[in-house]
Scaffold this motif. Sequence first.
Motif, PDB file in Angstrom:
ATOM      1  N   PHE A 243       0.857  -1.186   0.000  1.00 39.79           N
ATOM      2  CA  PHE A 243       0.000   0.000   0.000  1.00 39.79           C
ATOM      3  C   PHE A 243       0.892   1.234   0.000  1.00 39.79           C
ATOM      4  N   ASP A 244       0.518   2.246  -0.797  1.00 38.35           N
ATOM      5  CA  ASP A 244       1.316   3.469  -0.893  1.00 38.35           C
ATOM      6  C   ASP A 244       1.113   4.320   0.362  1.00 38.35           C
TER       7      ASP A 244
ATOM      8  N   VAL B 257     -13.280  -7.224  11.700  1.00 40.66           N
ATOM      9  CA  VAL B 257     -13.473  -5.777  11.603  1.00 40.66           C
ATOM     10  C   VAL B 257     -12.810  -5.260  10.336  1.00 40.66           C
ATOM     11  N   TYR B 258     -13.568  -4.502   9.555  1.00 45.86           N
ATOM     12  CA  TYR B 258     -13.048  -3.879   8.350  1.00 45.86           C
ATOM     13  C   TYR B 258     -13.172  -2.362   8.481  1.00 45.86           C
ATOM     14  N   LEU B 259     -12.187  -1.663   7.938  1.00 46.78           N
ATOM     15  CA  LEU B 259     -12.207  -0.211   7.900  1.00 46.78           C
ATOM     16  C   LEU B 259     -12.334   0.258   6.460  1.00 46.78           C
ATOM     17  N   TYR B 260     -13.187   1.242   6.254  1.00 46.29           N
ATOM     18  CA  TYR B 260     -13.319   1.910   4.961  1.00 46.29           C
ATOM     19  C   TYR B 260     -12.910   3.362   5.167  1.00 46.29           C
ATOM     20  N   VAL B 261     -11.811   3.748   4.529  1.00 47.63           N
ATOM     21  CA  VAL B 261     -11.232   5.067   4.766  1.00 47.63           C
ATOM     22  C   VAL B 261     -11.226   5.876   3.471  1.00 47.63           C
ATOM     23  N   VAL B 262     -11.819   7.051   3.528  1.00 48.78           N
ATOM     24  CA  VAL B 262     -11.736   7.969   2.390  1.00 48.78           C
ATOM     25  C   VAL B 262     -10.316   8.512   2.335  1.00 48.78           C
ATOM     26  N   ASN B 263      -9.698   8.393   1.172  1.00 50.39           N
ATOM     27  CA  ASN B 263      -8.297   8.767   1.002  1.00 50.39           C
ATOM     28  C   ASN B 263      -8.170   9.771  -0.141  1.00 50.39           C
ATOM     29  N   HIS B 264      -7.238  10.713   0.002  1.00 52.16           N
ATOM     30  CA  HIS B 264      -6.995  11.704  -1.056  1.00 52.16           C
ATOM     31  C   HIS B 264      -5.525  11.680  -1.470  1.00 52.16           C
ATOM     32  N   PRO B 265      -5.066  10.592  -2.088  1.00 53.83           N
ATOM     33  CA  PRO B 265      -3.670  10.565  -2.543  1.00 53.83           C
ATOM     34  C   PRO B 265      -3.486  11.515  -3.715  1.00 53.83           C
ATOM     35  N   HIS B 266      -2.511  12.407  -3.584  1.00 55.22           N
ATOM     36  CA  HIS B 266      -2.226  13.382  -4.639  1.00 55.22           C
ATOM     37  C   HIS B 266      -3.489  14.176  -5.000  1.00 55.22           C
ATOM     38  N   MET B 267      -4.315  14.457  -3.970  1.00 55.57           N
ATOM     39  CA  MET B 267      -5.545  15.241  -4.089  1.00 55.57           C
ATOM     40  C   MET B 267      -6.599  14.589  -4.982  1.00 55.57           C
TER      41      MET B 267
ATOM     42  N   LYS C 217      -9.940  -0.080   1.650  1.00 57.72           N
ATOM     43  CA  LYS C 217     -10.514  -1.092   2.528  1.00 57.72           C
ATOM     44  C   LYS C 217      -9.388  -1.817   3.257  1.00 57.72           C
ATOM     45  N   PHE C 218      -9.496  -1.842   4.591  1.00 55.39           N
ATOM     46  CA  PHE C 218      -8.504  -2.497   5.430  1.00 55.39           C
ATOM     47  C   PHE C 218      -9.176  -3.562   6.294  1.00 55.39           C
ATOM     48  N   LYS C 219      -8.415  -4.579   6.643  1.00 49.57           N
ATOM     49  CA  LYS C 219      -8.831  -5.556   7.643  1.00 49.57           C
ATOM     50  C   LYS C 219      -8.021  -5.299   8.909  1.00 49.57           C
ATOM     51  N   PHE C 220      -8.704  -5.247  10.039  1.00 47.95           N
ATOM     52  CA  PHE C 220      -8.032  -4.982  11.304  1.00 47.95           C
ATOM     53  C   PHE C 220      -7.598  -6.289  11.948  1.00 47.95           C
ATOM     54  N   GLU C 221      -6.293  -6.406  12.194  1.00 44.42           N
ATOM     55  CA  GLU C 221      -5.734  -7.556  12.897  1.00 44.42           C
ATOM     56  C   GLU C 221      -5.550  -7.163  14.356  1.00 44.42           C
ATOM     57  N   GLU C 222      -6.476  -7.613  15.215  1.00 44.57           N
ATOM     58  CA  GLU C 222      -6.482  -7.125  16.593  1.00 44.57           C
ATOM     59  C   GLU C 222      -5.262  -7.571  17.386  1.00 44.57           C
TER      60      GLU C 222
ATOM     61  N   LEU D 122      -6.620  -4.299   1.840  1.00 46.57           N
ATOM     62  CA  LEU D 122      -7.259  -5.285   0.974  1.00 46.57           C
ATOM     63  C   LEU D 122      -7.461  -4.777  -0.439  1.00 46.57           C
ATOM     64  N   LYS D 123      -7.924  -3.553  -0.593  1.00 46.57           N
ATOM     65  CA  LYS D 123      -8.110  -3.030  -1.947  1.00 46.57           C
ATOM     66  C   LYS D 123      -8.353  -1.529  -1.922  1.00 46.57           C
ATOM     67  N   THR D 124      -8.134  -0.925  -3.086  1.00 47.75           N
ATOM     68  CA  THR D 124      -8.421   0.486  -3.314  1.00 47.75           C
ATOM     69  C   THR D 124      -9.594   0.585  -4.273  1.00 47.75           C
ATOM     70  N   ILE D 125     -10.598   1.328  -3.874  1.00 49.45           N
ATOM     71  CA  ILE D 125     -11.789   1.506  -4.704  1.00 49.45           C
ATOM     72  C   ILE D 125     -11.655   2.817  -5.453  1.00 49.45           C
ATOM     73  N   LYS D 126     -11.615   2.715  -6.789  1.00 50.88           N
ATOM     74  CA  LYS D 126     -11.470   3.889  -7.642  1.00 50.88           C
ATOM     75  C   LYS D 126     -12.630   3.982  -8.627  1.00 50.88           C
ATOM     76  N   HIS D 127     -13.810   3.754  -8.150  1.00 49.88           N
ATOM     77  CA  HIS D 127     -14.968   3.742  -9.034  1.00 49.88           C
ATOM     78  C   HIS D 127     -15.272   5.150  -9.541  1.00 49.88           C
ATOM     79  N   GLU D 128     -15.749   5.235 -10.769  1.00 46.52           N
ATOM     80  CA  GLU D 128     -16.053   6.529 -11.372  1.00 46.52           C
ATOM     81  C   GLU D 128     -17.162   7.256 -10.628  1.00 46.52           C
ATOM     82  N   LEU D 129     -17.995   6.541  -9.875  1.00 49.02           N
ATOM     83  CA  LEU D 129     -19.060   7.203  -9.132  1.00 49.02           C
ATOM     84  C   LEU D 129     -18.517   8.103  -8.033  1.00 49.02           C
ATOM     85  N   LEU D 130     -17.271   7.885  -7.642  1.00 51.48           N
ATOM     86  CA  LEU D 130     -16.677   8.753  -6.635  1.00 51.48           C
ATOM     87  C   LEU D 130     -16.516  10.172  -7.149  1.00 51.48           C
TER      88      LEU D 130
END
Length: 311
Positions: free
Chosen positions: A106-107, A126-136, A142-147, A155-163
């Motif tokens: 992950f960058d 537990v999964y985390l969904y974090v809004v990210n602004h790389p390079h604006m 999506k992250f999985k939390f290892e307690e 786990l993955k980066t969502i770059k859907h055009e609907l964003l």
Amino acid sequence: MGKLMVLTLFGAGLALIGERLVALRQRTNASREVEPVEPQNCRLIEGLENGSEDIDILPSGLAFISSGLKYPGMPSFAPDEPGQIFLMDLNEQNPRAQALNISDGFDKASFNPHGISTFIDEDHTVYLYVVNHPHMKSTVEKFKFEEQQRSLVHLKTIKHELLKSPTEVKVVAEGFSSANGITVSLDKKYIYAADVAAQNIHVLKKHENWDLTQVKVIHLGILVDNLTEDPDTGDIWAGCHPNGMKLLIYNPEDPPGSEVLRIQNVLSEKPKISTEYANNGSVLQGSSVASVYHGKLLIGTVFHKALYCLL
């Protein structure tokens, strides 16, 4: 005649600009003074000096905090450092913030976290969904939390055009000036959405197909940011900006203040609105979220510090 017309147009233009500036000052509460409301049992959280824009607390008391947001027009006290996700265990007697390690692949250098949400599946993962602004730009990570390891596996980066193409998104509710923080009621029947520009909260009923119908609008008279619900009482807690112009035009000698509102009996005809925390910026600047867990309160900010209080 030509000069007169030019002067007339110039004067009209200045008047229009002046009118818009006045409106902007009014909508951002530019001159509003903050009357202090500060609980006695509060302390700044060590390690969170560069923002704590959003906070999500699990039913178990584990709190995830996004930190280090760099946003156009907003100051940053660590412009060259990547963002991080912090963890606090609110079950501890003296909880501390711990930066979570993120898996390789992950960058991390361009990590610029904004909003954060958690999801627990049937296996209690537990999964985390974090809004990210790389390079604006805008993505959702999506992250999985290892307690046990107290770490995050990317786990993955969502770059859907609907964003970035809202014309293709299904409209489920209208009438907002600027929809911002959103939370779902504990019984999953209602959506609470903050309208930051209109300074109010929309209460919407959720249907099975995810269509929403408006139930009511609660006017707060302040720029409301993120919303959370008290798991014990159902009260809504709102991180607010009492003087938004100071947030947009930052002056360390006259910083933006912070304010936290509590809305009780949200669905009643007359909800009770109370100020639970207020500071002129001498302690906490630019509050964006307030989240509670069994009598413990966390207050986060866009770019400043974070506060831990016992209620």
